[in-house]
Motif scaffolding. Structure first.
Motif, PDB file in Angstrom:
ATOM      1  N   ASP A 296       0.843  -1.193   0.000  1.00 59.15           N
ATOM      2  CA  ASP A 296       0.000   0.000   0.000  1.00 59.15           C
ATOM      3  C   ASP A 296       0.884   1.251   0.000  1.00 59.15           C
ATOM      4  O   ASP A 296       2.082   1.190   0.312  1.00 59.15           O
ATOM      5  CB  ASP A 296      -0.903   0.015   1.232  1.00 59.15           C
ATOM      6  CG  ASP A 296      -1.907  -1.129   1.215  1.00 59.15           C
ATOM      7  OD1 ASP A 296      -2.414  -1.456   0.126  1.00 59.15           O
ATOM      8  OD2 ASP A 296      -2.169  -1.703   2.296  1.00 59.15           O
TER       9      ASP A 296
ATOM     10  N   GLN B 230       3.157 -12.838   5.139  1.00 58.19           N
ATOM     11  CA  GLN B 230       2.411 -11.648   5.535  1.00 58.19           C
ATOM     12  C   GLN B 230       3.157 -10.823   6.581  1.00 58.19           C
ATOM     13  O   GLN B 230       2.949  -9.609   6.680  1.00 58.19           O
ATOM     14  CB  GLN B 230       1.026 -12.047   6.048  1.00 58.19           C
ATOM     15  CG  GLN B 230       0.078 -12.509   4.950  1.00 58.19           C
ATOM     16  CD  GLN B 230      -0.145 -11.443   3.891  1.00 58.19           C
ATOM     17  OE1 GLN B 230      -0.485 -10.304   4.206  1.00 58.19           O
ATOM     18  NE2 GLN B 230       0.055 -11.800   2.623  1.00 58.19           N
TER      19      GLN B 230
ATOM     20  N   ILE C  50       5.149  -8.419   4.512  1.00 50.79           N
ATOM     21  CA  ILE C  50       4.318  -7.323   4.006  1.00 50.79           C
ATOM     22  C   ILE C  50       4.095  -6.285   5.103  1.00 50.79           C
ATOM     23  O   ILE C  50       4.211  -5.070   4.881  1.00 50.79           O
ATOM     24  CB  ILE C  50       2.963  -7.862   3.509  1.00 50.79           C
ATOM     25  CG1 ILE C  50       3.156  -8.908   2.399  1.00 50.79           C
ATOM     26  CG2 ILE C  50       2.077  -6.719   3.036  1.00 50.79           C
ATOM     27  CD1 ILE C  50       3.769  -8.385   1.142  1.00 50.79           C
ATOM     28  N   ALA C  51       3.781  -6.766   6.305  1.00 45.04           N
ATOM     29  CA  ALA C  51       3.560  -5.860   7.434  1.00 45.04           C
ATOM     30  C   ALA C  51       4.841  -5.115   7.799  1.00 45.04           C
ATOM     31  O   ALA C  51       4.795  -3.950   8.218  1.00 45.04           O
ATOM     32  CB  ALA C  51       3.039  -6.641   8.637  1.00 45.04           C
TER      33      ALA C  51
ATOM     34  N   SER D 119       5.294  -2.003   5.655  1.00 49.30           N
ATOM     35  CA  SER D 119       4.418  -0.920   6.126  1.00 49.30           C
ATOM     36  C   SER D 119       4.979  -0.267   7.388  1.00 49.30           C
ATOM     37  O   SER D 119       4.938   0.962   7.542  1.00 49.30           O
ATOM     38  CB  SER D 119       3.012  -1.465   6.405  1.00 49.30           C
ATOM     39  OG  SER D 119       2.400  -1.920   5.214  1.00 49.30           O
TER      40      SER D 119
ATOM     41  N   GLU E 207      -0.387 -17.393  -0.297  1.00 47.01           N
ATOM     42  CA  GLU E 207      -0.003 -16.876   1.017  1.00 47.01           C
ATOM     43  C   GLU E 207       0.564 -15.461   0.895  1.00 47.01           C
ATOM     44  O   GLU E 207       0.270 -14.587   1.715  1.00 47.01           O
ATOM     45  CB  GLU E 207       1.033 -17.798   1.658  1.00 47.01           C
ATOM     46  CG  GLU E 207       0.488 -19.148   2.100  1.00 47.01           C
ATOM     47  CD  GLU E 207       1.581 -20.069   2.612  1.00 47.01           C
ATOM     48  OE1 GLU E 207       2.721 -19.583   2.799  1.00 47.01           O
ATOM     49  OE2 GLU E 207       1.312 -21.261   2.811  1.00 47.01           O
TER      50      GLU E 207
ATOM     51  N   THR F 288      -0.083 -13.252  -1.384  1.00 49.29           N
ATOM     52  CA  THR F 288      -1.107 -12.290  -1.820  1.00 49.29           C
ATOM     53  C   THR F 288      -2.390 -12.399  -0.991  1.00 49.29           C
ATOM     54  O   THR F 288      -3.445 -11.921  -1.406  1.00 49.29           O
ATOM     55  CB  THR F 288      -1.448 -12.513  -3.308  1.00 49.29           C
ATOM     56  OG1 THR F 288      -1.900 -13.871  -3.496  1.00 49.29           O
ATOM     57  CG2 THR F 288      -0.232 -12.266  -4.190  1.00 49.29           C
ATOM     58  N   HIS F 289      -2.284 -13.008   0.178  1.00 45.65           N
ATOM     59  CA  HIS F 289      -3.468 -13.281   0.998  1.00 45.65           C
ATOM     60  C   HIS F 289      -4.236 -12.009   1.364  1.00 45.65           C
ATOM     61  O   HIS F 289      -5.460 -12.044   1.561  1.00 45.65           O
ATOM     62  CB  HIS F 289      -3.046 -14.016   2.272  1.00 45.65           C
ATOM     63  CG  HIS F 289      -4.185 -14.380   3.174  1.00 45.65           C
ATOM     64  ND1 HIS F 289      -5.105 -15.359   2.860  1.00 45.65           N
ATOM     65  CD2 HIS F 289      -4.570 -13.874   4.384  1.00 45.65           C
ATOM     66  CE1 HIS F 289      -5.996 -15.456   3.827  1.00 45.65           C
ATOM     67  NE2 HIS F 289      -5.702 -14.572   4.762  1.00 45.65           N
ATOM     68  N   HIS F 290      -3.538 -10.890   1.454  1.00 47.88           N
ATOM     69  CA  HIS F 290      -4.175  -9.635   1.866  1.00 47.88           C
ATOM     70  C   HIS F 290      -4.843  -8.911   0.703  1.00 47.88           C
ATOM     71  O   HIS F 290      -5.394  -7.823   0.888  1.00 47.88           O
ATOM     72  CB  HIS F 290      -3.127  -8.708   2.495  1.00 47.88           C
ATOM     73  CG  HIS F 290      -1.981  -8.376   1.585  1.00 47.88           C
ATOM     74  ND1 HIS F 290      -1.159  -9.335   1.030  1.00 47.88           N
ATOM     75  CD2 HIS F 290      -1.521  -7.182   1.115  1.00 47.88           C
ATOM     76  CE1 HIS F 290      -0.243  -8.750   0.277  1.00 47.88           C
ATOM     77  NE2 HIS F 290      -0.445  -7.447   0.311  1.00 47.88           N
ATOM     78  N   ARG F 291      -4.819  -9.502  -0.482  1.00 48.80           N
ATOM     79  CA  ARG F 291      -5.413  -8.875  -1.661  1.00 48.80           C
ATOM     80  C   ARG F 291      -6.655  -9.639  -2.115  1.00 48.80           C
ATOM     81  O   ARG F 291      -6.743 -10.855  -1.973  1.00 48.80           O
ATOM     82  CB  ARG F 291      -4.407  -8.825  -2.809  1.00 48.80           C
ATOM     83  CG  ARG F 291      -3.202  -7.930  -2.546  1.00 48.80           C
ATOM     84  CD  ARG F 291      -3.640  -6.531  -2.251  1.00 48.80           C
ATOM     85  NE  ARG F 291      -2.544  -5.577  -2.262  1.00 48.80           N
ATOM     86  CZ  ARG F 291      -2.497  -4.508  -1.475  1.00 48.80           C
ATOM     87  NH1 ARG F 291      -3.476  -4.274  -0.614  1.00 48.80           N
ATOM     88  NH2 ARG F 291      -1.482  -3.676  -1.555  1.00 48.80           N
ATOM     89  N   ARG F 292      -7.602  -8.904  -2.713  1.00 50.78           N
ATOM     90  CA  ARG F 292      -8.792  -9.483  -3.322  1.00 50.78           C
ATOM     91  C   ARG F 292      -8.989  -8.809  -4.674  1.00 50.78           C
ATOM     92  O   ARG F 292      -9.485  -7.687  -4.757  1.00 50.78           O
ATOM     93  CB  ARG F 292     -10.030  -9.263  -2.443  1.00 50.78           C
ATOM     94  CG  ARG F 292      -9.981  -9.941  -1.090  1.00 50.78           C
ATOM     95  CD  ARG F 292     -10.051 -11.460  -1.217  1.00 50.78           C
ATOM     96  NE  ARG F 292     -10.068 -12.107   0.093  1.00 50.78           N
ATOM     97  CZ  ARG F 292      -8.982 -12.437   0.783  1.00 50.78           C
ATOM     98  NH1 ARG F 292      -7.778 -12.169   0.288  1.00 50.78           N
ATOM     99  NH2 ARG F 292      -9.086 -13.026   1.951  1.00 50.78           N
TER     100      ARG F 292
ATOM    101  N   THR G 214      -5.845 -12.701  -7.717  1.00 49.88           N
ATOM    102  CA  THR G 214      -5.991 -13.662  -6.618  1.00 49.88           C
ATOM    103  C   THR G 214      -7.186 -14.588  -6.853  1.00 49.88           C
ATOM    104  O   THR G 214      -7.151 -15.754  -6.451  1.00 49.88           O
ATOM    105  CB  THR G 214      -6.136 -12.938  -5.269  1.00 49.88           C
ATOM    106  OG1 THR G 214      -7.257 -12.042  -5.312  1.00 49.88           O
ATOM    107  CG2 THR G 214      -4.879 -12.142  -4.947  1.00 49.88           C
TER     108      THR G 214
END
Length: 215
Positions: free
Chosen positions: A76, A110, A113-114, A117, A181, A183-187, A191
């Protein structure tokens, strides 16, 4: 009678790239002819199924390769410092969290990814506090973390394409699960495609029943 069949004995039948010759040795009886014809039919059906599977694999790989399906973006945009009134402490805490989560990236994508951020938040907070050297350090570490994650993302996408191309469904499925895994935070469309592809591979490998079999 078999003599009246549409395909005469000795005819060559091409199915899915396989050439079959319908016939038996001279002097063979009617029973031998029947068995030979049945065997030819079974082999022909198997050849057609094999061609269908190969074409399906090629279509799967092409959908990921042709550029029409854009891979999900992983990160993001950078946000502002959450606690501008105490920006230096917030920056230090965000940096601590970023480093801790970054160390766990290889075990949980993930967390990586965190971590990116958190590095971004640390940079913004240090800048708000006027701590430029600390902000630059957070920026460098965050950039390195981001590069590692994006490199992993590229490697997994390439591995999936290559596995599908060579028909290695087991490796493709394992790689696909790693991609999901990551791309788990994407929709999004990408995905959703990965989810459908995972289901298809599970069906091919006999790990999942389709709707008809389930009934």
């Amino acid at each position: 009678m078999l003599q009246d069949a549409l395909l005469p004995w000795g005819a060559r039948l091409v199915m899915g790239g396989a050439t079959l010759e319908i016939g038996v040795a001279a002097g063979a009886g009617e029973g031998s002819r029947v068995r030979t014809l049945l065997l030819a039919m079974v082999v022909g059906i198997a050849a057609l199924l094999a061609v269908a599977v190969v074409r399906n694999r090629s279509a799967r790989a092409e959908s990921l390769r042709d550029g029409s399906l854009e891979p999900s973006g992983l990160f993001d945009a950078a946000g502002d410092c959450a606690d501008a009134a105490d920006a230096r402490d917030e920056g230090a805490e965000s940096l601590r969290v970023a480093r801790a989560r970054g160390e766990r990236f290889r075990y949980d994508y993930q967390d990586g990814i965190a971590a990116v951020s958190a590095y971004s938040r640390a940079e913004q907070c240090f800048l708000a506090a006027g701590a430029v050297p600390a902000a630059e350090r957070a920026q460098r570490e965050g950039h390195a973390m981001r590069e590692e994650i994006e490199g992993t993302y590229r490697r997994l996408r390439l591995s999936l394409q290559q596995s599908l191309d060579r028909g290695d469904d087991a490796t493709a499925l394992a790689t696909l699960r790693e991609l999901r895994e990551l791309t788990h935070h994407r929709r999004d469309d990408y995905t959703a495609h990965l989810a459908e592809l995972e289901r298809e591979l599970q069906l091919d490998l006999g790990l999942l029943l389709d709707d008809d079999d389930a009934r």
